[in-house]
Enzyme design. Structure first.
Site, mmCIF file in Angstrom:
data_model
loop_
_atom_site.group_PDB
_atom_site.id
_atom_site.type_symbol
_atom_site.label_atom_id
_atom_site.label_comp_id
_atom_site.label_asym_id
_atom_site.label_seq_id
_atom_site.Cartn_x
_atom_site.Cartn_y
_atom_site.Cartn_z
ATOM 1 N N SER A 105 0.811 -1.224 0.000
ATOM 2 C CA SER A 105 0.000 0.000 0.000
ATOM 3 C C SER A 105 0.842 1.270 0.000
ATOM 4 O O SER A 105 0.492 2.252 -0.656
ATOM 5 C CB SER A 105 -0.951 0.000 1.197
ATOM 6 O OG SER A 105 -1.898 -1.030 1.052
ATOM 7 N N HIS A 152 7.566 -4.357 4.993
ATOM 8 C CA HIS A 152 7.972 -3.454 6.079
ATOM 9 C C HIS A 152 9.457 -3.571 6.404
ATOM 10 O O HIS A 152 10.026 -2.675 7.032
ATOM 11 C CB HIS A 152 7.168 -3.748 7.342
ATOM 12 C CG HIS A 152 5.712 -3.463 7.190
ATOM 13 N ND1 HIS A 152 5.158 -2.229 7.490
ATOM 14 C CD2 HIS A 152 4.683 -4.227 6.749
ATOM 15 C CE1 HIS A 152 3.854 -2.268 7.246
ATOM 16 N NE2 HIS A 152 3.547 -3.457 6.791
ATOM 17 N N ASP A 184 -8.163 -5.673 1.246
ATOM 18 C CA ASP A 184 -6.800 -5.877 1.741
ATOM 19 C C ASP A 184 -6.800 -6.312 3.203
ATOM 20 O O ASP A 184 -6.210 -7.326 3.560
ATOM 21 C CB ASP A 184 -5.975 -4.600 1.578
ATOM 22 C CG ASP A 184 -4.509 -4.839 1.901
ATOM 23 O OD1 ASP A 184 -3.978 -5.886 1.474
ATOM 24 O OD2 ASP A 184 -3.883 -4.010 2.573
ATOM 25 N N HIS A 192 -5.961 -10.132 4.438
ATOM 26 C CA HIS A 192 -4.807 -10.492 5.270
ATOM 27 C C HIS A 192 -5.159 -11.519 6.348
ATOM 28 O O HIS A 192 -4.266 -12.145 6.911
ATOM 29 C CB HIS A 192 -4.226 -9.246 5.937
ATOM 30 C CG HIS A 192 -3.309 -8.460 5.057
ATOM 31 N ND1 HIS A 192 -2.216 -9.018 4.417
ATOM 32 C CD2 HIS A 192 -3.297 -7.141 4.713
ATOM 33 C CE1 HIS A 192 -1.591 -8.091 3.723
ATOM 34 N NE2 HIS A 192 -2.225 -6.944 3.879
#
Length: 512
Positions: free
Chosen positions: A64, A125, A399, A403
């Site tokens: 994102s 991340h 999304d 997840h």
């Protein structure tokens, strides 16, 4: 009286990818009469959202942050992951002055070095190679007390994959003769971004004070115990390894995550003297190092500072005196504001923002509608006001629920979005507005890994849809060759505005 605008609307359906495979595809399996009608009636194509098309290495899946940066920039933005990856290859990482200075400080002042971050190869991340490299750097610098506080993933990779990452890391420690894993906790707690401070508190107390819910004899033992409790990697509860280790005043704490949104709260827990989220007791100041710039006003040392993006879509429209609205629920609010604006926190002149609170549930499969209907209500009101030249709206459902790995819940999320699309289309049709619908990356179209047959909770490399909802005649310029960097130029073409020189993307629409 102000004139009414011919509003253009960009709808970002977060995690709504395209796959021809029907099985375990929540989007294909859902009942979507509105979506089907839009596809049948209006101009549509597919665009790319991963790897080199969005400034990431090779076949790295999009996410994102990356998606919204490219959407707003109108050019392929070289990502932090790529910058750091390249420096690992050429050795510049080990010469980074901020990282080197922090280790020299620890040596000169007899302080411990604590390294925390998400250990996986998900690449959204963080990346395990970068944490391995940081450990190697402490070895090269001769650091004595090096402690690792590892976050387990299970979201951007397989739900139970922590053991393989830990085994590789333990092999690296054995080769170097440096480092000790002292705590393990799932990212659900350590990487919250929705002001659920009770989660962050669990992570803070584990890392800062050594206060854990569980004690294990090794990192692998910690994972084994978590699995026996029925937890997957994302949700592993706070666990100390052997003897609890606490952070002492002046110790160095290096945070190895590079994506900002899920790094901010835990960073504040360690650095904000006036923290409001929870009571820490006595504040223990550290030499805190951010791998990248999580927030400008943190005023913390940053190993890889952000590079400025000029003439992003929001700024360009603002300079032209145009009005715009950004609207999303909490989970994606930073994406349609901070990331879409090229890493600029403050709204531009003429830019309004509406934040719809995300529901307070443990995981979104428990409420797959999330706040989509409340978001739609606020969006309709803004559309009907006709005060905006451009509205950008993100729907988080496919999304965030995707997840979870729960197929039925994700189907419900898709059907929720479909209902909202019908209402939005009607409102835009009433004002003769135009809609561009796309996504930032895939997710919900693949709920099972086709190779391992395990639950798939990560993003995908699949293309995403593009639909131009308008009565205007147009053609797709290069069918199925576009990328997210082409969306801003496309919106400008819809508004009959020439794109700035900085935007190297191209309009995907040619008007007749």
């Amino acid at each position: 009286m102000k004139s009414k605008k011919q509003t253009k609307l960009l709808l970002i359906l977060d995690g709504w990818g395209y796959s021809e495979t029907i099985q375990n595809n929540a989007i294909a399996l859902a009942n979507t009469p509105v979506w089907d009608k839009l596809n049948q009636t209006f101009l549509h194509s597919l665009i790319h959202t991963s790897g080199k098309d969005v400034g990431l290495p090779g076949k790295q899946m999009g996410n994102s942050e990356v998606g919204h940066l490219n959407l707003g920039a109108g050019r392929i933005v070289k990502q932090d992951f790529t910058r750091i990856y390249n420096e690992l290859q050429n050795g510049d990482f080990f010469r980074n002055p901020i990282l080197k200075n922090s280790l020299e400080y620890a040596n000169d002042n007899n302080k411990a070095v604590h390294i925390m971050g998400l250990l996986s190869d998900g690449g959204v991340h963080s990346h395990e190679e970068q944490i391995h490299a940081m450990l190697e750097m402490t070895h090269k610098q001769g650091c004595k007390n090096v402690y690792l506080h590892l976050f387990t993933d299970g979201r951007d990779c397989a739900q139970k994959s922590a053991e393989k990452y830990i085994q590789k890391f333990e092999e690296k420690m054995a080769i170097l003769g440096t480092g000790e894993i002292v705590s393990i906790i799932g990212r659900y707690f350590s990487m919250d971004r929705d002001n659920r401070w009770s989660r962050i508190r669990c992570a803070y107390e584990l890392i800062a004070k050594g206060k854990a819910k569980f004690l294990a004899q090794s990192a692998l033992h910690a994972v084994e115990l978590a699995y026996a409790r029925g937890e997957t990697d994302e949700f592993i509860q706070s666990t100390s390894i052997k003897i609890p280790i606490s952070i002492k005043k002046g110790d160095v704490l290096i945070f190895m995550n590079y994506r900002a949104d899920r790094a901010r709260q835990i960073t504040r827990a360690f650095t904000d003297e006036n923290l409001q989220g929870f009571s820490r007791g006595t504040f223990v100041p550290t030499q805190f190092i951010c791998l990248t710039e999580y927030k400008k006003d943190f005023n913390l040392p940053v190993a890889y500072p952000s590079s400025k993006l000029n003439n992003v879509l929001g700024k360009y429209l603002s300079n032209l005196g145009m009005t715009q609205l950004r609207i999303a629920e909490t989970e994606k609010y930073a994406h349609v504001t901070f990331f879409l604006n090229g890493g600029v926190e403050q709204a531009f002149n003429g830019e309004d923002r509406i934040l719809i609170p995300s529901p307070d549930v443990a995981t979104y499969d428990l409420q797959p509608e999330m706040s989509a209907f409340e978001l739609t209500d606020a969006l309709i009101e803004s559309i009907e006001s006709q005060k905006y030249d451009l509205i950008i709206c993100n729907f988080a459902n496919t999304d965030m629920v995707g997840h979870s790995g729960k197929l039925n819940a994700t189907i419900k999320a898709v059907e929720t979005i479909d209902s909202c699309l019908g209402i939005i289309h009607k409102a835009m049709f009433a004002i003769s507005g135009e809609i561009l619908i796309t996504a930032d990356h895939g997710n919900a179209e693949q709920m099972i890994n086709p190779k391992t047959h395990e639950v798939h909770t990560a993003h995908t490399n699949n293309p995403v849809p593009l639909i131009f909802v308008s009565e205007r005649k147009a053609d797709i310029s290069e069918p199925e060759k576009g990328a997210l960097s082409d969306i801003a130029p496309t919106l400008l073409a819809m508004m009959d505005i020439e794109k700035p020189n900085e935007m190297t993307g191209n309009s995907l629409l040619t008007f007749k």
